[in-house]
Design an enzyme around this catalytic site. Structure first.
Site, PDB file in Angstrom:
ATOM      1  N   MET A   8      -8.713  -2.824   8.743  1.00  0.00           N
ATOM      2  CA  MET A   8      -8.160  -3.487   9.920  1.00  0.00           C
ATOM      3  C   MET A   8      -7.269  -2.618  10.818  1.00  0.00           C
ATOM      4  O   MET A   8      -6.618  -3.150  11.718  1.00  0.00           O
ATOM      5  CB  MET A   8      -7.382  -4.748   9.478  1.00  0.00           C
ATOM      6  CG  MET A   8      -8.261  -5.743   8.746  1.00  0.00           C
ATOM      7  SD  MET A   8      -7.389  -7.183   8.090  1.00  0.00           S
ATOM      8  CE  MET A   8      -7.040  -8.094   9.588  1.00  0.00           C
ATOM      9  N   GLU A   9      -7.205  -1.319  10.566  1.00  0.00           N
ATOM     10  CA  GLU A   9      -6.264  -0.505  11.367  1.00  0.00           C
ATOM     11  C   GLU A   9      -6.798   0.828  11.890  1.00  0.00           C
ATOM     12  O   GLU A   9      -6.368   1.286  12.961  1.00  0.00           O
ATOM     13  CB  GLU A   9      -4.986  -0.199  10.553  1.00  0.00           C
ATOM     14  CG  GLU A   9      -4.021  -1.362  10.404  1.00  0.00           C
ATOM     15  CD  GLU A   9      -4.322  -2.225   9.196  1.00  0.00           C
ATOM     16  OE1 GLU A   9      -5.054  -1.757   8.295  1.00  0.00           O
ATOM     17  OE2 GLU A   9      -3.853  -3.375   9.148  1.00  0.00           O
ATOM     18  N   LYS A  38     -14.783  -1.467   5.334  1.00  0.00           N
ATOM     19  CA  LYS A  38     -14.261  -2.384   6.357  1.00  0.00           C
ATOM     20  C   LYS A  38     -12.754  -2.512   6.167  1.00  0.00           C
ATOM     21  O   LYS A  38     -12.286  -2.780   5.058  1.00  0.00           O
ATOM     22  CB  LYS A  38     -14.952  -3.741   6.204  1.00  0.00           C
ATOM     23  CG  LYS A  38     -14.400  -4.859   7.075  1.00  0.00           C
ATOM     24  CD  LYS A  38     -15.284  -6.095   6.928  1.00  0.00           C
ATOM     25  CE  LYS A  38     -14.704  -7.311   7.619  1.00  0.00           C
ATOM     26  NZ  LYS A  38     -13.524  -7.858   6.957  1.00  0.00           N
ATOM     27  N   THR A  72      -6.124   0.340   2.359  1.00  0.00           N
ATOM     28  CA  THR A  72      -7.150  -0.257   1.510  1.00  0.00           C
ATOM     29  C   THR A  72      -8.286  -0.792   2.376  1.00  0.00           C
ATOM     30  O   THR A  72      -8.157  -0.902   3.601  1.00  0.00           O
ATOM     31  CB  THR A  72      -6.555  -1.388   0.654  1.00  0.00           C
ATOM     32  OG1 THR A  72      -5.922  -2.325   1.523  1.00  0.00           O
ATOM     33  CG2 THR A  72      -5.549  -0.845  -0.340  1.00  0.00           C
ATOM     34  N   ASP A 126     -11.907  -4.686  -2.543  1.00  0.00           N
ATOM     35  CA  ASP A 126     -12.835  -5.826  -2.688  1.00  0.00           C
ATOM     36  C   ASP A 126     -14.250  -5.418  -2.314  1.00  0.00           C
ATOM     37  O   ASP A 126     -14.450  -4.548  -1.470  1.00  0.00           O
ATOM     38  CB  ASP A 126     -12.381  -6.987  -1.795  1.00  0.00           C
ATOM     39  CG  ASP A 126     -12.143  -6.546  -0.358  1.00  0.00           C
ATOM     40  OD1 ASP A 126     -11.045  -6.043  -0.070  1.00  0.00           O
ATOM     41  OD2 ASP A 126     -13.078  -6.649   0.463  1.00  0.00           O
ATOM     42  N   GLU A 182       0.842  -1.208   0.000  1.00  0.00           N
ATOM     43  CA  GLU A 182       0.000   0.000   0.000  1.00  0.00           C
ATOM     44  C   GLU A 182       0.874   1.255   0.000  1.00  0.00           C
ATOM     45  O   GLU A 182       0.520   2.281  -0.582  1.00  0.00           O
ATOM     46  CB  GLU A 182      -0.911   0.012   1.240  1.00  0.00           C
ATOM     47  CG  GLU A 182      -1.927  -1.122   1.267  1.00  0.00           C
ATOM     48  CD  GLU A 182      -2.584  -1.309   2.632  1.00  0.00           C
ATOM     49  OE1 GLU A 182      -3.777  -1.629   2.664  1.00  0.00           O
ATOM     50  OE2 GLU A 182      -1.913  -1.141   3.677  1.00  0.00           O
TER      51      GLU A 182
HETATM   52  N1  ADE Z   1      -8.626  -4.514   3.592  1.00  0.00           N
HETATM   53  C1  ADE Z   1      -9.016  -4.571   2.301  1.00  0.00           C
HETATM   54  N2  ADE Z   1     -10.195  -5.203   2.186  1.00  0.00           N
HETATM   55  C2  ADE Z   1     -10.572  -5.575   3.431  1.00  0.00           C
HETATM   56  C3  ADE Z   1     -11.689  -6.249   3.962  1.00  0.00           C
HETATM   57  N3  ADE Z   1     -12.680  -6.709   3.185  1.00  0.00           N
HETATM   58  N4  ADE Z   1     -11.719  -6.453   5.297  1.00  0.00           N
HETATM   59  C4  ADE Z   1     -10.727  -6.004   6.093  1.00  0.00           C
HETATM   60  N5  ADE Z   1      -9.665  -5.360   5.647  1.00  0.00           N
HETATM   61  C5  ADE Z   1      -9.577  -5.137   4.321  1.00  0.00           C
END
Ligand code: ADE
Length: 236
Positions: free
Chosen positions: A175-176, A173, A89, A199, A13
């Protein structure tokens, strides 16, 4: 000169940003920790960038809230930025209008998987819900869409996760971000989350496959929009 620190989880990234800004590695942080730091100047801005680094046991990029907390803490403690940008992302829902490569700015950042049903105060503490006033103004000036950035520690999505995520109007969504926002709140430092969609969580394809296929494209779009943000900050 304004001091800006970008907190970016994965090297994939960060790579387009490091290249475009010509940042060089600095080794500013505690050598026992996995984080990696880079620095440079852009227009009238002093830029630092920190990534989570890789896991020495498994050889993968560190992702999720513990490495994000550590990186954000090191960056805020050592570099005292005036603004933190969490560039990364995320997943989006196509039925809410998201497309691969779309870039959003977080108007609010929350956890979605810290369920602590021990009364209103613990529930609110678990969710976090960090308001990003600076970010809303910047998004308007950049004509970028805003979303509620929702942080958890799993790439996949359980039915419970989905029900919580869908309570929000426009949602990404990842993760950080909420972990970084929590650290930034202790340092009373404003934060902007910039998130590029890799995604679509309601598509037929698996999230991990979509993530891997679209990571490079989403990271390029992320770099372009972060550059527009830096241009705006340099003018302010
Ligand atoms: N980073 C990129 N896509 C993600 C997802 N669907 N869930 C968590 N972190 C992500």
């Amino acid at each position: 000169m304004k001091r800006i620190t970008m907190v970016v989880a994965m090297k994939q990234e960060a790579a387009p940003l490091i290249e475009k800004l010509g940042l060089t590695e600095t080794n500013d942080t505690n050598p026992l920790l996995p984080c990696k730091t880079f620095a440079g100047e852009y227009k009238n801005l002093s830029i630092n960038l920190i990534t989570n680094g890789s896991d020495s046991v498994h050889g993968v990029e560190n992702v999720g809230t513990q490495p994000a907390t550590l990186a954000a803490y090191e960056a805020l403690r050592l570099l005292s930025p005036e603004l933190v940008i969490n560039a990364g992302t995320c997943g989006g829902f196509s039925d809410k209008g998201s497309k691969i490569g779309d870039v959003y700015i977080g108007e609010r950042i929350r956890f979605f998987d810290r369920r602590i049903p021990m009364g209103d105060h613990y529930e609110a503490y678990g969710d976090g819900n960090f308001q990003c006033e600076v970010a809303v103004d910047l998004a308007r000036k950049l004509d970028l869409p805003t979303s509620i950035v929702c942080t958890g520690n799993s790439l996949d999505m359980s039915p419970t996760d989905e029900a919580i995520l869908r309570q929000e109007p426009m949602v990404n969504k990842e993760m950080e971000a909420a972990a970084i926002a929590w650290v930034a709140s202790h340092y009373q430092t404003p934060m902007v989350a910039v998130k590029s969609v890799t995604d679509l969580m309601d598509s037929k394809h698996g999230t991990a496959e979509e993530f891997a296929s679209n990571l490079a494209l989403a990271s390029r779009n992320l770099q372009e929009e972060v550059l527009r943000l830096l241009d705006l900050l340099a003018r302010q």
